[in-house]
Motif scaffolding. Sequence first.
Motif, mmCIF file in Angstrom:
data_model
loop_
_atom_site.group_PDB
_atom_site.id
_atom_site.type_symbol
_atom_site.label_atom_id
_atom_site.label_comp_id
_atom_site.label_asym_id
_atom_site.label_seq_id
_atom_site.Cartn_x
_atom_site.Cartn_y
_atom_site.Cartn_z
ATOM 1 N N SER A 100 -88.137 15.664 58.853
ATOM 2 C CA SER A 100 -88.395 16.876 58.075
ATOM 3 C C SER A 100 -87.088 17.360 57.464
ATOM 4 N N CYS A 101 -87.050 17.367 56.133
ATOM 5 C CA CYS A 101 -85.885 17.881 55.421
ATOM 6 C C CYS A 101 -86.372 18.498 54.112
ATOM 7 N N LEU A 102 -85.985 19.710 53.860
ATOM 8 C CA LEU A 102 -86.527 20.480 52.741
ATOM 9 C C LEU A 102 -85.532 20.595 51.592
ATOM 10 N N ASP A 103 -86.043 20.491 50.397
ATOM 11 C CA ASP A 103 -85.233 20.667 49.190
ATOM 12 C C ASP A 103 -85.110 22.161 48.897
ATOM 13 N N HIS A 104 -83.887 22.678 48.886
ATOM 14 C CA HIS A 104 -83.708 24.128 48.703
ATOM 15 C C HIS A 104 -83.246 24.514 47.289
ATOM 16 N N LYS A 105 -83.328 23.573 46.340
ATOM 17 C CA LYS A 105 -82.815 23.856 44.989
ATOM 18 C C LYS A 105 -83.486 25.079 44.351
ATOM 19 N N LYS A 106 -84.785 25.232 44.578
ATOM 20 C CA LYS A 106 -85.510 26.349 43.971
ATOM 21 C C LYS A 106 -84.976 27.688 44.482
ATOM 22 N N ALA A 107 -84.695 27.768 45.784
ATOM 23 C CA ALA A 107 -84.140 29.002 46.348
ATOM 24 C C ALA A 107 -82.756 29.295 45.787
ATOM 25 N N VAL A 108 -81.972 28.248 45.602
ATOM 26 C CA VAL A 108 -80.636 28.415 45.012
ATOM 27 C C VAL A 108 -80.757 28.976 43.594
ATOM 28 N N GLN A 109 -81.697 28.440 42.825
ATOM 29 C CA GLN A 109 -81.840 28.826 41.417
ATOM 30 C C GLN A 109 -82.475 30.209 41.243
ATOM 31 N N LEU A 110 -83.566 30.483 41.969
ATOM 32 C CA LEU A 110 -84.339 31.697 41.709
ATOM 33 C C LEU A 110 -84.032 32.851 42.655
ATOM 34 N N LEU A 111 -83.602 32.546 43.886
ATOM 35 C CA LEU A 111 -83.226 33.621 44.815
ATOM 36 C C LEU A 111 -81.735 33.928 44.755
ATOM 37 N N GLY A 112 -80.979 33.015 44.151
ATOM 38 C CA GLY A 112 -79.526 33.200 44.159
ATOM 39 C C GLY A 112 -78.960 33.074 45.559
ATOM 40 N N TRP A 113 -79.551 32.196 46.350
ATOM 41 C CA TRP A 113 -79.213 32.027 47.773
ATOM 42 C C TRP A 113 -78.765 30.608 48.046
ATOM 43 N N LYS A 114 -77.876 30.463 49.007
ATOM 44 C CA LYS A 114 -77.574 29.136 49.529
ATOM 45 C C LYS A 114 -77.055 29.305 50.951
#
Length: 304
Positions: free
Chosen positions: A271-285
């Motif tokens: 299990s490994c999740l792609d977090h690119k969407k959160a980086v782009q739209l939430l401004g989170w990393k």
Amino acid sequence: MKAIVTGGAGFIGSHLVVELIEKGHEVHILDNLVSGHLKNVHPSAVVHIEDIQSNEAKQVIIKEQPDVVFHLAAQADVGKSILEPRMDASVNINGTINILEACHEASVKKIIFASTSAVYGDVKAKLAPENIATVPISYYGLSKLSAEGYIRLFYQLYALPFTILRYGNVYGPRQLPKGEGGVIAIFLDRIKKGQALTIFGDGQQTRDFIHVKDVVRANMAAIDRGDQEIFNVSTSSRTSLTQLIDHLQSIHGYPITTVNISSKHGDIKHSCLDHKKAVQLLGWKPYFDIYQGLQDTYSYSFRP
């Protein structure tokens, strides 16, 4: 801003409550204390000891009329969900519906929901994006996915805004040493007691371990961003149980023994999740890599 945090006396919720209060917000907690503890609660938070399935919990939300509800309370034990699917569904589905009805009646501006990587099942892709097929292999994953569906429908029918956050394997200070998701807490508890670490299967199963403080930051970002979106909250990095033990061995500085036993039903291999969407739209990393996070958690577990 006034916020209600369901499960606010628990592991993740208590960290979120601290952050909200430190940012100057008024915080109320809904928690039945089955897995939460009052010792975790910030003294400025108002605690309502109620079950999320109850009318009393519903009335708290209606009375307080919060701006935001963070819905973290859940039955989160994969193994328990396999043994007691009816109970799992009652808490995670019926409890969520109860909270949604209350939010609708109270005209809550937004509900932020704690979901899980378990909704994806045993993913073959190296990184799972939010739009990949969701095929849960445990009742826990299925109940959380069902809860997501109710949240989306409440928006369509009643215009109740939401953000859904699908967490990787969360770890960090205050986590209880139990359940599949709490493997790091279990390992640290056993190391502290001088006991062998139990490895289910060959130890090559991998997880996307995310530090609790990074999860809190994602929740905070979702207050003003990511409306009607689903986000993976993860590091997008795989760590096997064998690698995890190697890191703990390095941090601990003393020999650690292990015992291998058969894998469990409902366990996910990778299990490994792609977090690119959160980086782009939430401004989170994420700030913590696995070694830094383990050092922080080890220091808390072994504090005087």
